[in-house]
Structures are given as C-alpha cells and as structure tokens.
Design an enzyme around this catalytic site. Structure first.
Site, PDB file in Angstrom:
ATOM      1  CB  THR A   1      29.942  38.561  55.888  1.00  0.00           C
ATOM      2  OG1 THR A   1      30.902  38.707  54.839  1.00  0.00           O
ATOM      3  CG2 THR A   1      28.934  37.481  55.515  1.00  0.00           C
TER       4      THR A   1
ATOM      5  CE  LYS B   1      31.784  42.780  56.009  1.00  0.00           C
ATOM      6  NZ  LYS B   1      33.232  42.734  55.848  1.00  0.00           N
TER       7      LYS B   1
ATOM      8  CG  ASN C   1      33.575  43.016  61.241  1.00  0.00           C
ATOM      9  OD1 ASN C   1      33.630  43.836  62.152  1.00  0.00           O
ATOM     10  ND2 ASN C   1      34.449  42.053  61.105  1.00  0.00           N
TER      11      ASN C   1
ATOM     12  CG  ASP D   1      36.076  43.257  58.214  1.00  0.00           C
ATOM     13  OD1 ASP D   1      36.213  42.093  58.615  1.00  0.00           O
ATOM     14  OD2 ASP D   1      35.019  43.693  57.718  1.00  0.00           O
TER      15      ASP D   1
ATOM     16  N   GLY E   1      41.900  47.027  44.022  1.00  0.00           N
ATOM     17  CA  GLY E   1      40.452  46.902  44.205  1.00  0.00           C
ATOM     18  C   GLY E   1      39.882  48.161  44.830  1.00  0.00           C
TER      19      GLY E   1
ATOM     20  N   GLY F   1      36.318  48.072  46.243  1.00  0.00           N
ATOM     21  CA  GLY F   1      35.012  47.719  46.800  1.00  0.00           C
ATOM     22  C   GLY F   1      34.956  47.977  48.295  1.00  0.00           C
TER      23      GLY F   1
ATOM     24  CE  LYS G   1      32.195  49.566  40.303  1.00  0.00           C
ATOM     25  NZ  LYS G   1      32.135  48.118  40.427  1.00  0.00           N
TER      26      LYS G   1
HETATM   27  P1  ATR Z   1      33.849  43.746  48.396  1.00  0.00           P
HETATM   28  O1  ATR Z   1      32.809  44.478  49.180  1.00  0.00           O
HETATM   29  O2  ATR Z   1      34.092  42.343  48.855  1.00  0.00           O
HETATM   30  O3  ATR Z   1      35.126  44.513  48.281  1.00  0.00           O
HETATM   31  P2  ATR Z   1      32.843  44.571  45.817  1.00  0.00           P
HETATM   32  O4  ATR Z   1      32.360  45.845  46.405  1.00  0.00           O
HETATM   33  O5  ATR Z   1      31.978  43.858  44.848  1.00  0.00           O
HETATM   34  O6  ATR Z   1      33.223  43.515  46.936  1.00  0.00           O
HETATM   35  O7  ATR Z   1      34.292  44.871  45.138  1.00  0.00           O
HETATM   36  C1  ATR Z   1      34.917  43.934  44.390  1.00  0.00           C
HETATM   37  C2  ATR Z   1      36.251  44.507  43.876  1.00  0.00           C
HETATM   38  O8  ATR Z   1      36.905  43.459  43.185  1.00  0.00           O
HETATM   39  C3  ATR Z   1      36.094  45.643  42.905  1.00  0.00           C
HETATM   40  O9  ATR Z   1      37.204  46.504  43.031  1.00  0.00           O
HETATM   41  C4  ATR Z   1      36.113  44.922  41.552  1.00  0.00           C
HETATM   42  O10 ATR Z   1      36.545  45.703  40.467  1.00  0.00           O
HETATM   43  P3  ATR Z   1      35.494  46.614  39.638  1.00  0.00           P
HETATM   44  O11 ATR Z   1      35.268  47.835  40.462  1.00  0.00           O
HETATM   45  O12 ATR Z   1      36.175  46.869  38.362  1.00  0.00           O
HETATM   46  O13 ATR Z   1      34.245  45.779  39.482  1.00  0.00           O
HETATM   47  C5  ATR Z   1      37.166  43.878  41.847  1.00  0.00           C
HETATM   48  N1  ATR Z   1      37.033  42.727  40.950  1.00  0.00           N
HETATM   49  C6  ATR Z   1      36.116  41.733  41.022  1.00  0.00           C
HETATM   50  N2  ATR Z   1      36.319  40.835  40.041  1.00  0.00           N
HETATM   51  C7  ATR Z   1      37.399  41.275  39.332  1.00  0.00           C
HETATM   52  C8  ATR Z   1      38.141  40.771  38.209  1.00  0.00           C
HETATM   53  N3  ATR Z   1      37.799  39.628  37.600  1.00  0.00           N
HETATM   54  N4  ATR Z   1      39.208  41.485  37.789  1.00  0.00           N
HETATM   55  C9  ATR Z   1      39.576  42.625  38.383  1.00  0.00           C
HETATM   56  N5  ATR Z   1      38.919  43.147  39.441  1.00  0.00           N
HETATM   57  C10 ATR Z   1      37.857  42.486  39.913  1.00  0.00           C
END
Ligand code: ATR
Length: 279
Positions: free
Chosen positions: A66, A70, A91, A106, A130, A132, A159
């Site tokens: 995780t 990954k 994963n 996933d 999102g 990420g 992003k």
């Molecule tokens: P993962 O690999 O679990 O997807 P990550 O790569 O850190 O984790 O991605 C987290 C996602 O959650 C991102 O899209 C992040 O938005 P940003 O690109 O703006 O950082 C989003 N995210 C995390 N906390 C947030 C919040 N409080 N409000 C809005 N978006 C959030």
C-alpha cells in the site's frame, strides 16, 4: 491454527496502522480453513527492498503493498502483469515457483463492484474527485472499461491536468475526458471520491456539495473509515444510490486471494457475502 506449515501473507506500507486488510484476509483463511496467516508490516522507506527480500526468503505465499510503495515495489519483481505495468502501480505480489509476479487488483476491484451495482456501467458518465495515486488507478480502469465520458476534479487543478495527460494510453476509444469545474458535475451519472477527505479523524468533512450532482447519480466513496462517510450520508439524504468504500476494499482483497489460491467464482461470491455481512 498456526503451525509449521502455515504460509505467511502480509501487507507492507507506511502507515499500515488501522488497515482492514489483516481482518479481511485472515477471515478468508479462517472461513476456508487455510493454513495461512496475514500480518501488516510498517516498513520504513529505506527498507522496502529488505522487506521484499525477507518475505521471499521466509517463503511467503504473497503480499500486498500500500501507500507509498506501490510503484517502488515494481523495481524488485521478476514479472509484472500488463495492467499493473500500464497503471504504474502494484498492490499484490504472488510468489510462484520461485518467481515474484506483480498485479494491481485496486482498479479491477472497483470495476467489478461497479458492475455488480450497475449492469449498465459501460454507458455511465463518471466523475472522479481527486488526482492522486488512487485516482490514477480508478481512472485508468474506467477508461479501459469503455465508459462514454470521464471527468476529473481536483483541489489543485495542475495535478488534475497531469493525471489527465498521463491517461492517454488508456481506453483510447473514450473521447470525452476532461478536467471539470463544480458547474459541470451535473453532467455525470456517477461520482467516485478518491481523496482521503472525510476519513478519520475528520469525519465531518466531505469533498463536494452533494447538491451540485445530477439527481439520482450514484455516489461511491473509497474512504472506508468511517464506513458511512459524510459524503455517503449526504448522498443518502438526497436520494442518491451509494457504494461503500469497504465494498471496494473487500473486492480488491478477494481478487488478491484469487491470484494467490486460484479460488473459483462460487467461492468468491460466498466469501464476499460473508465478509460484507460481518461488517
Ligand atoms: P493517494 O495515492 O491515496 O490517491 P495522494 O496521491 O496523496 O494519495 O492524493 C490525494 C488526493 O486527495 C489528491 O487529489 C489531493 O488533492 P491535491 O492534489 O489538491 O493535494 C486530495 N486531497 C487530500 N486532502 C484534500 C482536502 N482536504 N481537500 C481536497 N482534496 C484533498
């Protein structure tokens, strides 16, 4: 019972505290009376290769990976499944006849949950919140599934742009893919939250205003702690069908079990029912 024949399985990541994977996999082992045990290992960034080597020499049957390893784990494996290769994330690892093979369950887990909830998923326009690692896997698999339109909205627009550009090789028949603004949300039949917004301890937060969505749009949340997130509560209040994060977590775990043990679909259906009813 643990004895000298017990095979090790496990999860490596950081943090792994609070992960539900040990519960899911050990429940499967118990339900099927398998001589196996699953543990969660919190591994420091400089020790990922050592953890991999350790599991290999200890004769583990396989393991899950995780956040945040990954991608890194891929550099140590003997073979990588084409979907995982394309997603750039593994994963699940299977040690088979002395070789290590990496998979990504996933995205596949999510698609099979969506298909079970909605037989017409291939005709649904999907909005992903999102940008990420989780969003990447989900968007990639949705495009491969051939949905008609994909929208991405992220707090940090650059992003979202990067994510969209990195998806060019996925589901090339899908022409409608774009960055969205909240005013566009009503165009979508389904929304999937891939951010961590709403997870413990910030359980009163939600990634979006539910009233921006099309009435009746399905709302899925990958957050599973708490089970009934604020987003899902709001969705229910406004009459939207919902899909819980735990369902997707269970599905990716069952797909890993299928890789490790070659379980048939009847067994998987039975396990899914039992796991979902015990949550
Ligand atoms: P993962 O690999 O679990 O997807 P990550 O790569 O850190 O984790 O991605 C987290 C996602 O959650 C991102 O899209 C992040 O938005 P940003 O690109 O703006 O950082 C989003 N995210 C995390 N906390 C947030 C919040 N409080 N409000 C809005 N978006 C959030």
């Amino acid at each position: 019972m643990i004895n000298s024949d017990t095979k090790i399985f496990g999860l490596i990541g950081n943090p792994v505290t609070g992960s539900k994977s040990p519960w899911i996999h050990n429940s499967v082992f118990e339900l099927l009376s398998m001589p196996a045990a699953y543990l969660a290992f919190n591994v420091h960034a400089e020790d990922v290769k050592k953890a991999y080597d350790g599991l290999k020499v200890l004769g583990a049957g396989g393991f899950n990976i995780t956040i945040p390893y990954k991608s890194e784990i891929m550099t140590y494996l003997d073979e990588i499944d084409p979907i995982a290769q394309k997603l750039g994330a593994v994963n699940t690892v299977h040690f088979k006849k002395g070789r290590s093979i990496g998979y990504n369950t996933d995205g596949l887990g999510l698609i099979s949950v969506l298909k079970r909830h909605d037989a017409q998923i291939k005709t649904r326009r999907v909005l992903v919140i999102g940008a990420g690692g989780a969003a990447r896997g989900i968007c990639g698999m949705l495009l491969e599934a051939g949905i008609p339109a994909l929208g991405i909205w992220n707090r940090t627009p650059s992003k979202a742009e990067n994510l969209l550009n990195s998806l060019n090789a996925f589901g090339t028949a899908v022409q409608q893919r774009r960055i969205c603004q909240p005013k566009d949300f009503k165009q979508y039949d389904m929304v999937i939250n891939t951010t961590s917004v709403g997870t413990v301890p910030n359980i009163n937060e939600t990634p979006l205003d539910i009233q921006l969505l099309k009435p009746g749009a399905t709302v899925c949340d990958i957050v599973y702690k708490p089970h009934y997130t604020k987003l899902l509560q709001d969705a229910c209040q406004f009459g939207h069908p919902i899909i819980y994060g735990l369902e997707m977590l269970i599905e990716q775990a069952l797909l890993a079990e299928q890789i490790w043990f070659g379980l048939d679909n009847v067994t998987l259906d039975d396990l899914r029912k039992k796991l979902l009813s015990s949550t």
